[in-house]
Scaffold this motif. Structure first.
Motif, PDB file in Angstrom:
ATOM      1  N   THR A  30       9.575   1.646  31.451  1.00 22.70           N
ATOM      2  CA  THR A  30       9.012   0.654  31.073  1.00 22.70           C
ATOM      3  C   THR A  30       7.609   0.850  30.754  1.00 22.70           C
ATOM      4  O   THR A  30       7.136   1.953  31.061  1.00 22.70           O
ATOM      5  CB  THR A  30       8.979  -0.277  32.107  1.00 22.70           C
ATOM      6  OG1 THR A  30       8.461  -1.679  31.768  1.00 22.70           O
ATOM      7  CG2 THR A  30       8.107  -0.051  33.437  1.00 22.70           C
ATOM      8  N   ALA A  31       6.824   0.048  29.980  1.00 21.58           N
ATOM      9  CA  ALA A  31       5.584   0.185  29.546  1.00 21.58           C
ATOM     10  C   ALA A  31       4.710  -1.126  29.652  1.00 21.58           C
ATOM     11  O   ALA A  31       5.259  -2.180  29.166  1.00 21.58           O
ATOM     12  CB  ALA A  31       5.509   0.696  27.956  1.00 21.58           C
ATOM     13  N   LYS A  32       3.839  -0.966  30.221  1.00 20.02           N
ATOM     14  CA  LYS A  32       2.956  -2.101  30.794  1.00 20.02           C
ATOM     15  C   LYS A  32       1.700  -2.028  30.282  1.00 20.02           C
ATOM     16  O   LYS A  32       0.926  -1.128  30.298  1.00 20.02           O
ATOM     17  CB  LYS A  32       3.027  -2.356  32.136  1.00 20.02           C
ATOM     18  CG  LYS A  32       2.417  -3.787  32.786  1.00 20.02           C
ATOM     19  CD  LYS A  32       2.476  -3.939  34.225  1.00 20.02           C
ATOM     20  CE  LYS A  32       1.953  -5.296  34.572  1.00 20.02           C
ATOM     21  NZ  LYS A  32       1.959  -5.553  35.856  1.00 20.02           N
ATOM     22  N   VAL A  33       1.097  -3.126  29.629  1.00 19.92           N
ATOM     23  CA  VAL A  33      -0.183  -3.020  29.039  1.00 19.92           C
ATOM     24  C   VAL A  33      -1.035  -3.625  30.353  1.00 19.92           C
ATOM     25  O   VAL A  33      -0.624  -4.711  30.776  1.00 19.92           O
ATOM     26  CB  VAL A  33      -0.449  -3.861  27.823  1.00 19.92           C
ATOM     27  CG1 VAL A  33      -2.080  -4.114  27.541  1.00 19.92           C
ATOM     28  CG2 VAL A  33       0.312  -3.500  26.554  1.00 19.92           C
ATOM     29  N   GLU A  34      -2.150  -3.001  30.559  1.00 18.52           N
ATOM     30  CA  GLU A  34      -3.158  -3.164  31.716  1.00 18.52           C
ATOM     31  C   GLU A  34      -4.625  -3.186  31.524  1.00 18.52           C
ATOM     32  O   GLU A  34      -4.673  -2.618  30.448  1.00 18.52           O
ATOM     33  CB  GLU A  34      -2.860  -2.489  33.028  1.00 18.52           C
ATOM     34  CG  GLU A  34      -1.297  -2.500  33.568  1.00 18.52           C
ATOM     35  CD  GLU A  34      -1.002  -1.496  34.594  1.00 18.52           C
ATOM     36  OE1 GLU A  34      -1.775  -0.518  35.070  1.00 18.52           O
ATOM     37  OE2 GLU A  34       0.111  -1.609  35.130  1.00 18.52           O
ATOM     38  N   ASP A  35      -5.302  -3.765  32.244  1.00 21.40           N
ATOM     39  CA  ASP A  35      -6.970  -3.412  31.968  1.00 21.40           C
ATOM     40  C   ASP A  35      -7.383  -3.553  30.526  1.00 21.40           C
ATOM     41  O   ASP A  35      -7.983  -2.976  30.071  1.00 21.40           O
ATOM     42  CB  ASP A  35      -7.210  -2.094  32.521  1.00 21.40           C
ATOM     43  CG  ASP A  35      -6.894  -1.549  33.932  1.00 21.40           C
ATOM     44  OD1 ASP A  35      -6.918  -2.703  34.678  1.00 21.40           O
ATOM     45  OD2 ASP A  35      -6.551  -0.514  34.105  1.00 21.40           O
ATOM     46  N   LYS A  36      -7.051  -4.943  30.163  1.00 23.98           N
ATOM     47  CA  LYS A  36      -7.598  -5.423  28.843  1.00 23.98           C
ATOM     48  C   LYS A  36      -9.005  -5.863  28.914  1.00 23.98           C
ATOM     49  O   LYS A  36      -9.419  -6.505  29.851  1.00 23.98           O
ATOM     50  CB  LYS A  36      -6.664  -6.623  28.326  1.00 23.98           C
ATOM     51  CG  LYS A  36      -5.221  -6.355  27.854  1.00 23.98           C
ATOM     52  CD  LYS A  36      -4.638  -7.598  27.523  1.00 23.98           C
ATOM     53  CE  LYS A  36      -3.473  -7.822  27.923  1.00 23.98           C
ATOM     54  NZ  LYS A  36      -2.730  -9.054  27.384  1.00 23.98           N
ATOM     55  N   ASP A  37      -9.727  -5.331  28.020  1.00 20.85           N
ATOM     56  CA  ASP A  37     -11.271  -5.568  27.951  1.00 20.85           C
ATOM     57  C   ASP A  37     -11.294  -5.991  26.494  1.00 20.85           C
ATOM     58  O   ASP A  37     -11.797  -4.919  25.675  1.00 20.85           O
ATOM     59  CB  ASP A  37     -12.030  -4.388  28.475  1.00 20.85           C
ATOM     60  CG  ASP A  37     -13.681  -4.854  28.439  1.00 20.85           C
ATOM     61  OD1 ASP A  37     -13.803  -5.945  28.116  1.00 20.85           O
ATOM     62  OD2 ASP A  37     -14.343  -4.048  28.689  1.00 20.85           O
TER      63      ASP A  37
END
Length: 122
Positions: free
Chosen positions: A100-107
């Motif tokens: 799985t690939a998860k997008v995290e820590d968006k700025d």
């Protein structure tokens, strides 16, 4: 005004390498060291793009990596850091088994945006 996007791709100890199979930069230019050739085992890389000097648009692109163990597994990352008021996006999709690939820590700031894409096994 600058428009920059930095995406850190983190391979969390998965026993394989993800190798770049294609890249497309619709708007902008690659920054030094981008696009990366591969994401190694238990390692990370950065994908960096920015708008071209004087251009009245941001940076929009995509990159795809394939698994060196299971070639039918692909990781696709797409981003858009617009010049205007449209929303900034950073998306990741894995097609295949066991990951799985998860997008995290968006700025997502006005001129600079960053996010992390974390690859994990199921």
């Amino acid at each position: 005004m600058h428009r920059r996007m930095t995406i850190k791709v983190i391979n969390t100890g998965i026993e394989e390498v993800w190798t770049r199979s294609e890249e497309d930069l619709e708007h902008g230019k690659w920054m030094n060291g981008s696009p990366p050739v591969a994401v190694g085992m238990n390692n990370s890389v950065e994908i960096k793009s920015e708008k071209q000097t004087g251009a009245s648009y941001g940076t929009t692109g995509s990159i795809e990596f394939i698994s060196n163990i299971k070639p039918n597994n692909t990781l696709r990352i797409e981003w858009n850091k617009p010049y205007g008021t449209d929303a900034t996006t950073c998306e990741a999709t894995i097609v295949g088994d066991n990951y799985t690939a998860k997008v995290e820590d968006k700025d997502f700031q006005q001129s600079y945006a960053s996010c992390n894409v974390v690859i994990t096994s199921l």
